[in-house]
Design an enzyme around this catalytic site. Structure first.
Site, PDB file in Angstrom:
ATOM      1  N   GLU A  83       5.887  15.775   3.022  1.00  0.00           N
ATOM      2  CA  GLU A  83       4.983  15.223   2.009  1.00  0.00           C
ATOM      3  C   GLU A  83       3.536  15.479   2.428  1.00  0.00           C
ATOM      4  OE1 GLU A  83       4.136  10.747   0.170  1.00  0.00           O
ATOM      5  OE2 GLU A  83       4.997  10.971   2.169  1.00  0.00           O
ATOM      6  N   LYS A 108       5.074  11.868  -7.370  1.00  0.00           N
ATOM      7  CA  LYS A 108       5.674  10.665  -6.775  1.00  0.00           C
ATOM      8  C   LYS A 108       5.602   9.472  -7.728  1.00  0.00           C
ATOM      9  CE  LYS A 108       5.466   8.362  -2.238  1.00  0.00           C
ATOM     10  NZ  LYS A 108       4.696   8.349  -0.970  1.00  0.00           N
ATOM     11  N   CYS A 143       9.307  10.642  -0.181  1.00  0.00           N
ATOM     12  CA  CYS A 143       9.124   9.560   0.785  1.00  0.00           C
ATOM     13  C   CYS A 143       9.543   8.160   0.289  1.00  0.00           C
ATOM     14  CB  CYS A 143       7.676   9.559   1.266  1.00  0.00           C
ATOM     15  SG  CYS A 143       7.440   8.741   2.876  1.00  0.00           S
TER      16      CYS A 143
END
Length: 260
Positions: A43, A112, A146
């Protein structure tokens, strides 16, 4: 169908895209030399959590480092996945992963969905709005980043949409190694699919990152797990294992969503 995947576990240099780009170039070349079909990076591999300066780095997803990655994929004939800062609109910055195929074409981009408050993401970034399922030459894959790992609903939605694998580029820090290992295994077992996770190493802003990038199979067994240093790991997986596991324990046929 078998596919070879490399994990580019790198020490991301805070706010230094040039240095990080050199690392990505070198690891991509080595992954291609090994015959990998795909290489996955962490990431925010280009900048780390230099979010207060996001405006200095973020670009459209067809420009800047995104375009450079597309060209790198085409150059080495290898698919590449990892997330960087993107420009989602005027003054809006996203943590965005793009799956570039071996011809440098974007098969799908994902920003995200769940912003991580412990790293102040919500102060500087704009959350994405949609999950992204990409159709590759070897199968269907869901994109996450993540903190998304803590939201099983997203992984289940991907599985129900036909995903055989989910990717997790990450910057997951100490002391939560046990959470990392447990959640990755749980997502693989409960959805009977491969989970491919690439975490960073090194330190940044008084936070230490432990690596342990790994690939888990649909039984939740470890196919590959790296250590805590900078390294490139490579493994071969057989996507056909997903159908075999789902046939043996028919979890999806036995679901009762009408009552829960």
């Amino acid at each position: 169908m078998k596919t070879t995947i490399s994990l580019g576990q790198m020490d991301v240099k805070l706010g230094d895209p040039a240095a990080n780009w050199r690392t990505v170039q070198a690891m991509t070349a080595e992954a291609a030399r090994r015959g990998s079909d795909l290489v996955v990076f962490p990431e925010l591999w280009s900048t780390g959590y230099d979010l207060e300066n996001a405006a200095s780095y973020a670009t459209r997803t067809d420009a800047g480092l995104f375009a450079q990655v597309a060209a790198l994929a085409k150059q080495h004939q290898i698919a590449i996945l990892g997330s960087c800062l993107s420009l989602l609109g005027k003054g809006a910055f996203g943590n965005t992963a793009i799956y570039f195929d071996a011809n440098g074409r974007s098969l799908g981009e994902y920003s995200k969905l769940h912003l991580f408050r412990l790293m102040q993401e919500e102060q500087f970034l704009t959350a994405g709005e949609n999950p992204t399922l990409v159709e590759t030459e070897w199968g269907k894959a869901g994109l996450t980043i993540c903190y998304d790992l803590r939201f099983p609903e997203l992984f289940r939605q991907y599985a129900l949409a036909g995903a055989q694998l989910v990717f997790v580029p990450a910057e997951w820090p100490h002391p939560r190694l046990a959470h990392w290992r447990t959640l990755l295994r749980a997502r693989a077992i409960e959805n009977q699919m491969f989970v491919v996770a690439c975490n960073r190493v090194g330190s940044s802003k008084n936070t230490d990152f432990f690596g342990h990038s790994c690939i888990l199979d649909p039984w939740g067994e470890i196919v590959l797990e790296l250590g805590e240093g900078k390294m490139l790991g490579t493994a071969v997986i057989d996507i056909a294992q997903v159908d075999a596991v789902r046939a043996k324990i028919p979890v999806f046929a036995d679901r009762r969503p009408e009552i829960y």
